[in-house]
Design an enzyme around this catalytic site. Structure first.
Site, PDB file in Angstrom:
ATOM      1  N   SER A   6     -18.981 -74.212   2.939  1.00 49.04           N
ATOM      2  CA  SER A   6     -18.285 -75.131   3.852  1.00 49.04           C
ATOM      3  C   SER A   6     -18.057 -76.571   3.342  1.00 49.04           C
ATOM      4  O   SER A   6     -19.066 -76.967   3.276  1.00 49.04           O
ATOM      5  CB  SER A   6     -19.196 -75.058   5.152  1.00 49.04           C
ATOM      6  OG  SER A   6     -18.493 -75.912   5.986  1.00 49.04           O
ATOM      7  N   HIS A  31     -14.633 -72.405   3.161  1.00 52.36           N
ATOM      8  CA  HIS A  31     -14.482 -72.595   4.529  1.00 52.36           C
ATOM      9  C   HIS A  31     -14.121 -74.058   4.943  1.00 52.36           C
ATOM     10  O   HIS A  31     -14.827 -74.911   4.516  1.00 52.36           O
ATOM     11  CB  HIS A  31     -15.900 -72.178   5.098  1.00 52.36           C
ATOM     12  CG  HIS A  31     -15.748 -72.223   6.551  1.00 52.36           C
ATOM     13  ND1 HIS A  31     -15.317 -71.268   7.438  1.00 52.36           N
ATOM     14  CD2 HIS A  31     -16.334 -73.144   7.624  1.00 52.36           C
ATOM     15  CE1 HIS A  31     -15.480 -71.416   8.614  1.00 52.36           C
ATOM     16  NE2 HIS A  31     -16.198 -72.493   8.836  1.00 52.36           N
ATOM     17  N   ASP A  33     -13.446 -76.783   7.895  1.00 50.41           N
ATOM     18  CA  ASP A  33     -13.866 -76.975   9.294  1.00 50.41           C
ATOM     19  C   ASP A  33     -13.104 -78.211   9.933  1.00 50.41           C
ATOM     20  O   ASP A  33     -13.140 -79.210   9.335  1.00 50.41           O
ATOM     21  CB  ASP A  33     -15.413 -77.475   9.420  1.00 50.41           C
ATOM     22  CG  ASP A  33     -16.305 -76.148   9.483  1.00 50.41           C
ATOM     23  OD1 ASP A  33     -16.082 -75.298   9.964  1.00 50.41           O
ATOM     24  OD2 ASP A  33     -17.272 -76.333   8.553  1.00 50.41           O
ATOM     25  N   MET A  35     -12.181 -80.375  13.135  1.00 53.75           N
ATOM     26  CA  MET A  35     -12.846 -80.644  14.462  1.00 53.75           C
ATOM     27  C   MET A  35     -11.751 -81.681  14.919  1.00 53.75           C
ATOM     28  O   MET A  35     -11.546 -82.455  14.452  1.00 53.75           O
ATOM     29  CB  MET A  35     -14.102 -81.413  14.180  1.00 53.75           C
ATOM     30  CG  MET A  35     -15.037 -80.213  13.613  1.00 53.75           C
ATOM     31  SD  MET A  35     -16.676 -80.946  13.167  1.00 53.75           S
ATOM     32  CE  MET A  35     -17.496 -79.648  12.455  1.00 53.75           C
ATOM     33  N   HIS A  64     -11.198 -72.990   9.865  1.00 54.09           N
ATOM     34  CA  HIS A  64     -11.835 -72.844  11.215  1.00 54.09           C
ATOM     35  C   HIS A  64     -11.523 -73.905  12.297  1.00 54.09           C
ATOM     36  O   HIS A  64     -11.977 -75.203  12.128  1.00 54.09           O
ATOM     37  CB  HIS A  64     -13.407 -72.761  11.028  1.00 54.09           C
ATOM     38  CG  HIS A  64     -14.283 -72.464  12.119  1.00 54.09           C
ATOM     39  ND1 HIS A  64     -15.525 -73.107  12.075  1.00 54.09           N
ATOM     40  CD2 HIS A  64     -14.056 -72.307  13.348  1.00 54.09           C
ATOM     41  CE1 HIS A  64     -16.241 -72.620  13.411  1.00 54.09           C
ATOM     42  NE2 HIS A  64     -15.210 -72.315  14.320  1.00 54.09           N
ATOM     43  N   MET A  66     -11.880 -75.679  15.388  1.00 52.73           N
ATOM     44  CA  MET A  66     -12.564 -76.261  16.527  1.00 52.73           C
ATOM     45  C   MET A  66     -11.778 -77.178  17.117  1.00 52.73           C
ATOM     46  O   MET A  66     -11.957 -78.631  17.290  1.00 52.73           O
ATOM     47  CB  MET A  66     -13.962 -76.749  15.954  1.00 52.73           C
ATOM     48  CG  MET A  66     -14.785 -75.562  15.458  1.00 52.73           C
ATOM     49  SD  MET A  66     -16.234 -76.447  14.330  1.00 52.73           S
ATOM     50  CE  MET A  66     -15.393 -76.190  12.804  1.00 52.73           C
ATOM     51  N   MET A 135     -20.626 -67.887  15.761  1.00 49.17           N
ATOM     52  CA  MET A 135     -21.267 -69.128  15.547  1.00 49.17           C
ATOM     53  C   MET A 135     -22.731 -69.107  15.674  1.00 49.17           C
ATOM     54  O   MET A 135     -23.065 -68.458  16.813  1.00 49.17           O
ATOM     55  CB  MET A 135     -20.788 -70.212  16.431  1.00 49.17           C
ATOM     56  CG  MET A 135     -19.093 -70.644  16.267  1.00 49.17           C
ATOM     57  SD  MET A 135     -19.048 -70.928  14.581  1.00 49.17           S
ATOM     58  CE  MET A 135     -19.939 -72.560  14.206  1.00 49.17           C
ATOM     59  N   GLY A 140     -19.789 -78.471  15.681  1.00 51.24           N
ATOM     60  CA  GLY A 140     -19.587 -79.877  15.702  1.00 51.24           C
ATOM     61  C   GLY A 140     -20.466 -80.531  14.475  1.00 51.24           C
ATOM     62  O   GLY A 140     -19.739 -81.783  14.002  1.00 51.24           O
ATOM     63  N   PHE A 141     -21.138 -79.960  13.820  1.00 48.99           N
ATOM     64  CA  PHE A 141     -22.181 -80.705  13.086  1.00 48.99           C
ATOM     65  C   PHE A 141     -22.652 -79.680  12.061  1.00 48.99           C
ATOM     66  O   PHE A 141     -23.000 -78.772  12.286  1.00 48.99           O
ATOM     67  CB  PHE A 141     -23.091 -81.596  13.555  1.00 48.99           C
ATOM     68  CG  PHE A 141     -22.812 -82.808  14.589  1.00 48.99           C
ATOM     69  CD1 PHE A 141     -22.245 -83.878  14.177  1.00 48.99           C
ATOM     70  CD2 PHE A 141     -22.395 -82.211  15.909  1.00 48.99           C
ATOM     71  CE1 PHE A 141     -21.684 -84.715  14.934  1.00 48.99           C
ATOM     72  CE2 PHE A 141     -21.940 -83.048  16.701  1.00 48.99           C
ATOM     73  CZ  PHE A 141     -21.526 -84.382  16.325  1.00 48.99           C
ATOM     74  N   GLY A 142     -22.755 -80.257  10.767  1.00 48.87           N
ATOM     75  CA  GLY A 142     -23.377 -79.530   9.806  1.00 48.87           C
ATOM     76  C   GLY A 142     -24.875 -79.595   9.745  1.00 48.87           C
ATOM     77  O   GLY A 142     -25.180 -80.528  10.279  1.00 48.87           O
ATOM     78  N   GLY A 143     -25.712 -78.930   9.064  1.00 49.24           N
ATOM     79  CA  GLY A 143     -27.201 -79.137   9.113  1.00 49.24           C
ATOM     80  C   GLY A 143     -28.053 -78.988  10.109  1.00 49.24           C
ATOM     81  O   GLY A 143     -29.237 -79.376  10.344  1.00 49.24           O
ATOM     82  N   ASP A 173     -21.734 -68.476  10.860  1.00 45.05           N
ATOM     83  CA  ASP A 173     -21.492 -69.888  10.475  1.00 45.05           C
ATOM     84  C   ASP A 173     -22.475 -70.613  11.183  1.00 45.05           C
ATOM     85  O   ASP A 173     -22.365 -70.987  12.633  1.00 45.05           O
ATOM     86  CB  ASP A 173     -19.924 -70.079  11.017  1.00 45.05           C
ATOM     87  CG  ASP A 173     -19.394 -71.505  10.707  1.00 45.05           C
ATOM     88  OD1 ASP A 173     -20.193 -72.159   9.742  1.00 45.05           O
ATOM     89  OD2 ASP A 173     -18.452 -71.897  11.124  1.00 45.05           O
ATOM     90  N   GLY A 174     -23.381 -71.462  10.398  1.00 45.63           N
ATOM     91  CA  GLY A 174     -24.245 -72.494  11.011  1.00 45.63           C
ATOM     92  C   GLY A 174     -25.581 -72.225  10.628  1.00 45.63           C
ATOM     93  O   GLY A 174     -26.039 -70.997  11.270  1.00 45.63           O
ATOM     94  N   GLY A 175     -26.101 -73.163   9.848  1.00 43.52           N
ATOM     95  CA  GLY A 175     -27.717 -72.821   9.753  1.00 43.52           C
ATOM     96  C   GLY A 175     -27.972 -71.640   8.832  1.00 43.52           C
ATOM     97  O   GLY A 175     -28.787 -71.025   8.665  1.00 43.52           O
ATOM     98  N   GLY A 195     -22.957 -74.321   4.531  1.00 40.23           N
ATOM     99  CA  GLY A 195     -22.743 -75.806   4.065  1.00 40.23           C
ATOM    100  C   GLY A 195     -23.929 -76.386   3.600  1.00 40.23           C
ATOM    101  O   GLY A 195     -24.182 -76.449   2.205  1.00 40.23           O
TER     102      GLY A 195
HETATM  103  C1  DX5 Z   1     -20.539 -76.186  12.308  1.00 39.59           C
HETATM  104  C2  DX5 Z   1     -19.350 -75.579  11.279  1.00 39.59           C
HETATM  105  C3  DX5 Z   1     -19.847 -74.974  10.094  1.00 39.59           C
HETATM  106  C4  DX5 Z   1     -20.777 -75.959   9.112  1.00 39.59           C
HETATM  107  C5  DX5 Z   1     -21.887 -75.235   8.917  1.00 39.59           C
HETATM  108  O1  DX5 Z   1     -19.640 -76.919  13.420  1.00 39.59           O
HETATM  109  O2  DX5 Z   1     -18.144 -74.801  11.979  1.00 39.59           O
HETATM  110  O3  DX5 Z   1     -18.888 -74.367   9.306  1.00 39.59           O
HETATM  111  O4  DX5 Z   1     -20.019 -76.559   8.192  1.00 39.59           O
HETATM  112  O5  DX5 Z   1     -23.019 -75.977   8.230  1.00 39.59           O
HETATM  113  P1  DX5 Z   1     -24.260 -75.577   7.748  1.00 39.59           P
HETATM  114  O6  DX5 Z   1     -24.443 -74.589   6.984  1.00 39.59           O
HETATM  115  O7  DX5 Z   1     -24.744 -77.000   7.219  1.00 39.59           O
HETATM  116  O8  DX5 Z   1     -24.805 -75.401   9.320  1.00 39.59           O
HETATM  117 ZN    ZN Z   2     -17.094 -73.426  10.498  1.00 42.76          ZN
END
Ligand code: DX5
Ligand code: ZN
Length: 228
Positions: A6, A31, A33, A35, A64, A66, A135, A140-143, A173-175, A195
């Protein structure tokens, strides 16, 4: 199995170099994102950025959205080079029209679902989409940390696909990291968006190879070739 880094976790000061890094890594998809600051409490980037990195790689672009009103962006992302556009099932009554709009643009359709939304909400659309994007964090946020309560949704999506003889991808997607990706694979996921876990590694190619090996080894039994 598709591995999709991502770009949200990339260094935005050198997006071109980061895109080329993904290109060389052996990943299957990129990927992206999007937002809008309304559907999620954050803003990322738009069609201009997607268009800018598009010539740097031949990788499949998984966009993606959002966004509360994806309809105002679909044409722009199609022109910018999206191969697949994912909209959210939380948009309710608008979902059918959005699916048909994406199809009319000649792109693959993905349907994303947030952690608090029951998996039953995607069921009416399963025969119309190319991908489900489950999801595994609140978007909304990575990490963020992987939400384990989402695992049964992956299992349900996998069971429905077998039962109804459909062939949508099952993405998470996510974590998603070296620990959670194989757990998702075991539940039935085949597309791994990651990501922070991937971009955090010095050697992205080695990280992609490592996560691929782990998810291949964890595939649900029903996916393994039958032995005579
Ligand atoms: C979250 C995004 C994800 C994000 C994942 O809102 O849709 O695609 O980039 O990031 P990680 O892998 O850091 O959770
Ligand atoms: Zn995503």
């Amino acid at each position: 199995m598709f591995i999709a880094p991502s770009l949200l976790a990339a260094n935005f000061a050198r997006l071109a170099k980061e895109t080329e890094r993904v290109d060389r890594s052996g990943a299957d998809r990129l990927h992206l994102d999007i937002m809008d600051g309304h559907f999620v409490p954050n803003i990322s980037f738009g069609p201009a950025v997607v268009k800018t990195v598009r010539p740097l790689t031949r990788l499949f672009f998984d966009v993606h959205l959002m966004c509360t009103k994806p309809e105002i962006l679909l044409e722009a992302f199609a022109r910018a080079g999206a191969d697949q556009m994912n909209i959210h099932v939380e948009l309710g009554e608008h979902v059918t029209a959005l699916i048909w709009k994406i199809k009319s643009l000649g792109k693959r359709v993905g349907l994303a679902i947030n952690p608090p939304t029951a998996i039953a909400h995607v069921q009416p659309y399963l025969d119309q989409v190319d991908a489900l994007l489950i999801m595994t964090v609140n978007p909304g946020f990575g990490g963020q940390s992987f939400i384990y309560e989402t695992l049964p949704k992956i299992q349900q999506a996998y069971a429905w696909r077998q039962e109804k003889n459909l062939n949508y991808d099952i993405g998470v997607d996510g974590g998603v990291d070296f620990k959670t990706a194989p757990e998702c694979a075991q539940a039935g996921a085949d597309t791994f968006i990651s990501g922070t876990a991937l971009f955090g590694q010095k050697n992205l190619g080695a990280a992609v190879r490592k996560i691929r090996k782990l998810v291949e080894a964890a595939k649900p039994k029903a996916l393994l070739p039958e032995t005579a």
